[in-house]
Every structure is written in C-alpha cells, then in structure tokens.
Design a protein around this motif. Structure first.
Motif, PDB file in Angstrom:
ATOM      1  N   ILE A 230      -4.476  -6.038   2.369  1.00 17.78           N
ATOM      2  CA  ILE A 230      -3.484  -5.172   1.710  1.00 17.78           C
ATOM      3  C   ILE A 230      -4.131  -4.371   0.585  1.00 17.78           C
ATOM      4  CG2 ILE A 230      -1.364  -5.128   0.327  1.00 17.78           C
ATOM      5  CD1 ILE A 230      -0.348  -7.468   2.034  1.00 17.78           C
ATOM      6  N   PRO A 231      -4.715  -5.018  -0.442  1.00 16.14           N
ATOM      7  CA  PRO A 231      -5.368  -4.209  -1.494  1.00 16.14           C
ATOM      8  C   PRO A 231      -6.593  -3.456  -0.969  1.00 16.14           C
ATOM      9  CG  PRO A 231      -5.755  -6.551  -1.862  1.00 16.14           C
ATOM     10  CD  PRO A 231      -4.738  -6.454  -0.781  1.00 16.14           C
ATOM     11  N   GLU A 232      -7.355  -4.044  -0.058  1.00 11.91           N
ATOM     12  CA  GLU A 232      -8.537  -3.354   0.474  1.00 11.91           C
ATOM     13  C   GLU A 232      -8.147  -2.064   1.184  1.00 11.91           C
ATOM     14  OE1 GLU A 232     -10.593  -6.171   2.894  1.00 11.91           O
ATOM     15  OE2 GLU A 232     -11.150  -7.469   1.202  1.00 11.91           O
ATOM     16  N   SER A 233      -7.054  -2.091   1.936  1.00  9.94           N
ATOM     17  CA  SER A 233      -6.584  -0.894   2.632  1.00  9.94           C
ATOM     18  C   SER A 233      -6.007   0.127   1.660  1.00  9.94           C
ATOM     19  CB  SER A 233      -5.516  -1.269   3.668  1.00  9.94           C
ATOM     20  OG  SER A 233      -6.019  -2.189   4.599  1.00  9.94           O
ATOM     21  N   MET A 234      -5.230  -0.350   0.694  1.00  5.89           N
ATOM     22  CA  MET A 234      -4.622   0.565  -0.272  1.00  5.89           C
ATOM     23  C   MET A 234      -5.672   1.272  -1.126  1.00  5.89           C
ATOM     24  SD  MET A 234      -1.383   1.076  -0.130  1.00  5.89           S
ATOM     25  CE  MET A 234      -1.010   1.647  -1.806  1.00  5.89           C
ATOM     26  N   LYS A 340      -5.297  -1.984  13.710  1.00  6.19           N
ATOM     27  CA  LYS A 340      -6.295  -3.023  13.917  1.00  6.19           C
ATOM     28  C   LYS A 340      -6.466  -3.810  12.619  1.00  6.19           C
ATOM     29  CE  LYS A 340      -8.854  -0.343  17.373  1.00  6.19           C
ATOM     30  NZ  LYS A 340     -10.150   0.312  17.698  1.00  6.19           N
ATOM     31  N   PRO A 341      -6.971  -5.038  12.677  1.00  6.59           N
ATOM     32  CA  PRO A 341      -7.113  -5.852  11.465  1.00  6.59           C
ATOM     33  C   PRO A 341      -8.339  -5.480  10.632  1.00  6.59           C
ATOM     34  CG  PRO A 341      -7.841  -7.095  13.363  1.00  6.59           C
ATOM     35  CD  PRO A 341      -7.302  -5.805  13.907  1.00  6.59           C
ATOM     36  N   ASP A 342      -8.407  -4.216  10.224  1.00  4.87           N
ATOM     37  CA  ASP A 342      -9.463  -3.790   9.302  1.00  4.87           C
ATOM     38  C   ASP A 342      -8.896  -2.741   8.364  1.00  4.87           C
ATOM     39  OD1 ASP A 342     -10.211  -0.928  10.204  1.00  4.87           O
ATOM     40  OD2 ASP A 342     -10.370  -2.040  12.080  1.00  4.87           O
ATOM     41  N   LYS A 343      -9.496  -2.616   7.203  1.00  5.14           N
ATOM     42  CA  LYS A 343      -8.924  -1.775   6.149  1.00  5.14           C
ATOM     43  C   LYS A 343      -8.852  -0.305   6.521  1.00  5.14           C
ATOM     44  CE  LYS A 343     -13.362  -1.521   3.636  1.00  5.14           C
ATOM     45  NZ  LYS A 343     -14.036  -1.872   2.356  1.00  5.14           N
ATOM     46  N   THR A 344      -9.797   0.187   7.316  1.00  4.19           N
ATOM     47  CA  THR A 344      -9.798   1.592   7.701  1.00  4.19           C
ATOM     48  C   THR A 344      -8.611   1.909   8.601  1.00  4.19           C
ATOM     49  OG1 THR A 344     -12.214   1.652   7.578  1.00  4.19           O
ATOM     50  CG2 THR A 344     -11.138   3.438   8.780  1.00  4.19           C
ATOM     51  N   SER A 345      -8.375   1.065   9.595  1.00  2.00           N
ATOM     52  CA  SER A 345      -7.264   1.274  10.511  1.00  2.00           C
ATOM     53  C   SER A 345      -5.924   1.150   9.796  1.00  2.00           C
ATOM     54  CB  SER A 345      -7.339   0.264  11.662  1.00  2.00           C
ATOM     55  OG  SER A 345      -6.271   0.446  12.558  1.00  2.00           O
ATOM     56  N   ILE A 346      -5.801   0.171   8.925  1.00  2.00           N
ATOM     57  CA  ILE A 346      -4.535  -0.032   8.208  1.00  2.00           C
ATOM     58  C   ILE A 346      -4.264   1.111   7.237  1.00  2.00           C
ATOM     59  CG2 ILE A 346      -3.279  -1.544   6.612  1.00  2.00           C
ATOM     60  CD1 ILE A 346      -4.917  -3.884   7.848  1.00  2.00           C
ATOM     61  N   SER A 347      -5.280   1.531   6.510  1.00  2.00           N
ATOM     62  CA  SER A 347      -5.094   2.639   5.567  1.00  2.00           C
ATOM     63  C   SER A 347      -4.700   3.918   6.303  1.00  2.00           C
ATOM     64  CB  SER A 347      -6.359   2.869   4.741  1.00  2.00           C
ATOM     65  OG  SER A 347      -7.435   3.278   5.566  1.00  2.00           O
TER      66      SER A 347
END
Length: 394
Positions: A230-234, A340-347
């Motif tokens: 959550i914070p990594e993506s944000m 996908k379960p990674d910060k780039t995809s979530i962001s």
C-alpha cells in the motif's frame, strides 16, 4: 426444521455466521446456536457476558459455554481453542433436546467441528459443515507450524478425521474442493455457498474523507494481505489528490506505520486503526474506490476474501490484488481492475481508477452491487444453506 448451529464465534463478535443464522430464522426455521463467551478481538471475555449462558438474539436461541479468553500469545490461542473444543462437547453430552440437523461453520480452529460430530453420533442426524477456512493449510500459511513437523502431521490427521465424519461440506470458495481432493484425499458430498458481507449497508453517521479521490482498505493487516504494497505503491502515484485510507490491525501494523513515515506519506496514506465493522461501513460509503488484496500463495491465496464480498456489497469500484476465486469474482462482476502483486502494477491501477469520471465509477459500482445481490447477499446465501439442510433432513 430445528437446526443446531455450531461455531466458536457469534455476536457480538464480528462474524457472518450470526447473519446466516438470523436469516434462517427469518425463513421460518428454529435455530439454536452453540457458541462460546465472546472474546475474539477483545483480549478478554466481555464483562457483561461472563455469567451469560443463554440468551435469545433476533429469534436465535444462543447457548454460550465457558472458554479461555484469546489473547496475543500462541499459548493463549491454543488454550482458547482447546477450551471450546472440550466445553462444547460437554454441552452436547448433556443436551437432551432433539434437532433435525447440525450446521457448523468451520473457521479456525477446525476443532469447532467436534461438537457437531458428537451430536450427530449421539442422535443419528446429519452434520453439514460450511467450510470457510482450510485446516491444516491455515496453520501453514500463517507459519504457525512447518509442514514437515510432527505438529503438522498431528493436525493433518485430526483435521482429516473431523472432515471425514461430516455428511455434507459447503465450500465458501470453489477451489476448496481441490484441497479436499489433492491434500486431504477426501471425497465428500459438496456444495458451494460464499459468505455474505458482515455489513451490507451503513446505518451510522456518514464520514467525511479529505482526499479528492479516496481509496479504502479495511481488513486484517497481515502478511497474506500484502500490506507493505500500500505505501510502496502510493509512493509512485503522482496524483497528490489521492488519499489511501487503511482500517484494521494485525501483525503488519507497525510495518505499515514505518513505511508511511519512510516514504513521507503521512498526508496521503491515513491509518485509522481498528474500527468495528458497523462503524467502518460509513467509510465504505464515503470512499470512492475500495481495495482488496490477498497473497496468491497456496490454496488459501486462491479463495474469496470476505472483504471482497463486503466491498462488492457497497457498490463501489474495486482494485483487486487477487488470484483464483477472488480474481474470478471481480472478472465476473466487471466492477473493477485487477492488479498484479507489485507496486508498479498497483500504482498504475490507482492512477487509472483516479482518472475515471464519477459517472464511470458509478457504473462500475452499480455492476458490483448487482452482482452482490445475485450471488452474495445474506438472503441469497440463507436460501442456499436452507435448501442444503432440508435436502439432508429428508
């Protein structure tokens, strides 16, 4: 139909078993619940319940047995499990009332099933289990035991024996059937009925959120929920008007706070702490977008998280970091984006969702609400469970 419903947890603990039992009463059944003294999430037996052995709640007759309160230590949790296991069986041995069928909900621990199996044997009735947690898989996922350990072998044998004795298993997720066949090597009569949302609408004061676009995660803050993302993506989301609100508690709470501070996101990732489900519902109403995540490892990672049902119920667009059954639900509802379960995809999913017009977000939310009504509502699930129980009584 007279139903003996068994589960270690019941109201005022936050548990959808309560909703289902009350729905069965609405449909004309006589429901008696065997449960414990409420303590889950409280760290103690709720003071006003210490002497309560019997009460009637919304038409459901509730018998409560003593147990050791669940606290944070592993030893405390084991004592909690074993105390209900022993005292629920003691209640059954002393019970002279005749029921047509036993309906148990299999959460952690699987030993919840013992009392139902005992009543079945004593009174020669069928035992139907609503399986919404897999044992001993759950203790592997949480790293409570190792697969090659003696304790795992003991739990595997005990779990298999308990499941073996039931007559019909209702799976909370379709993929549970793979676990029964591949791991437990069991061939049982089965059906499918997902869990409804604990809360389907808000009946408390509305909440005002400060972001222009507000995203909400509400649930357990554990390893399998991928909370660090959550914070990594944000930190990668360029739109500063997006706020991510987090409600819940768990083993990753301190890590979440630390990462918020590390990335300087204090004004963009807001941690609200734990909030009771009925009050949290006001945040679901206020949010623009809902976020649901579950690590896709093992059999547990392929299931339908209950927070997905709650998110769909509130008719908001959803960003899902999901695999297996949960992913399929969001695909079928057509009410959100899969990341996908990674910060780039979530962001990227956050940024795309934030750019949608209010009309498009409403369209996605309406699709989710309609899907919930057709597949997850407590009325729908109540009818499915009722039909299954009646089929076993006849």
């Amino acid at each position: 139909m007279k139903i003996l419903a068994v589960c270690q947890y019941y109201y005022p603990e936050n548990i959808v078993f309560t909703n289902i039992c009350e729905e069965l009463v609405k449909q004309g059944h006589d429901v008696t619940v065997l449960t414990g003294k409420p303590n889950y999430g409280y760290g103690q037996i709720i003071p006003e319940y210490k002497k309560v052995k019997f009460e009637i709640i919304n038409g459901v007759k509730v018998h409560r047995v003593n147990l050791v309160a669940r606290k944070k230590s592993r030893f405390s949790i084991i004592r909690n499990y074993l105390s209900f296991w022993a005292n629920s069986k003691k209640w059954v041995r002393n019970c002279k009332e005749k029921f047509d069928i036993v309906y148990s909900m299999s959460l952690s621990p699987v030993t919840i099933l013992s009392a139902g199996n005992l009543y079945k044997k004593k009174h020669h009735v069928k035992h139907v289990v609503h399986c919404v947690d897999l044992w001993p898989e759950s203790v592997l996922v949480t790293h409570a035991v190792r697969q090659k350990s003696l304790m795992y072998k003991v739990l595997y044998k005990w779990s298999k024996d308990l499941y073996e004795k039931v007559d019909h298993v209702i799976f909370g997720s379709p993929s549970y059937s793979d676990y029964f066949k591949d791991v437990l090597k069991l061939d049982k009569k089965t059906s499918f009925a997902p869990l409804p949302s604990l809360v389907e609408k808000s009946d408390v004061e509305p909440v005002k959120l400060e972001g222009k676009t507000n995203i909400l995660y509400c649930g357990n803050l554990g390893t399998i929920q991928l909370i660090n993302l959550i914070p990594e993506s944000m930190s990668l989301v360029e739109d500063k008007d997006v706020q991510f609100h987090v409600i819940g508690m768990g083993p990753k709470t301190e890590e979440l706070k630390s990462l918020i501070k590390k990335y300087g996101l204090e004004d963009r990732v807001i941690y609200h702490g734990p909030i009771p489900a009925k009050k949290a519902a006001a945040y679901f109403e206020a949010a623009d977008i809902l976020y649901v995540s579950l690590k896709g490892d093992g059999y547990v990672g392929k299931t339908i998280p209950n927070k997905l049902a709650m998110s769909i119920a509130f008719g908001k667009p959803i960003i899902g970091v999901l695999e297996g059954d949960g992913k399929n639900v969001l695909y079928e509802s057509k009410g959100g984006f899969i990341a996908k379960p990674d910060k780039t995809s979530i962001s990227s999913a956050i940024s795309k969702m934030a750019k949608l017009s209010s009309e498009e977000r409403k369209r996605l939310g309406d699709l989710n609400r309609a899907y919930y009504k057709d597949h997850f509502s407590v009325e729908k699930i109540g009818h499915i469970v009722s039909d299954i129980l009646l089929s076993e009584v006849k």
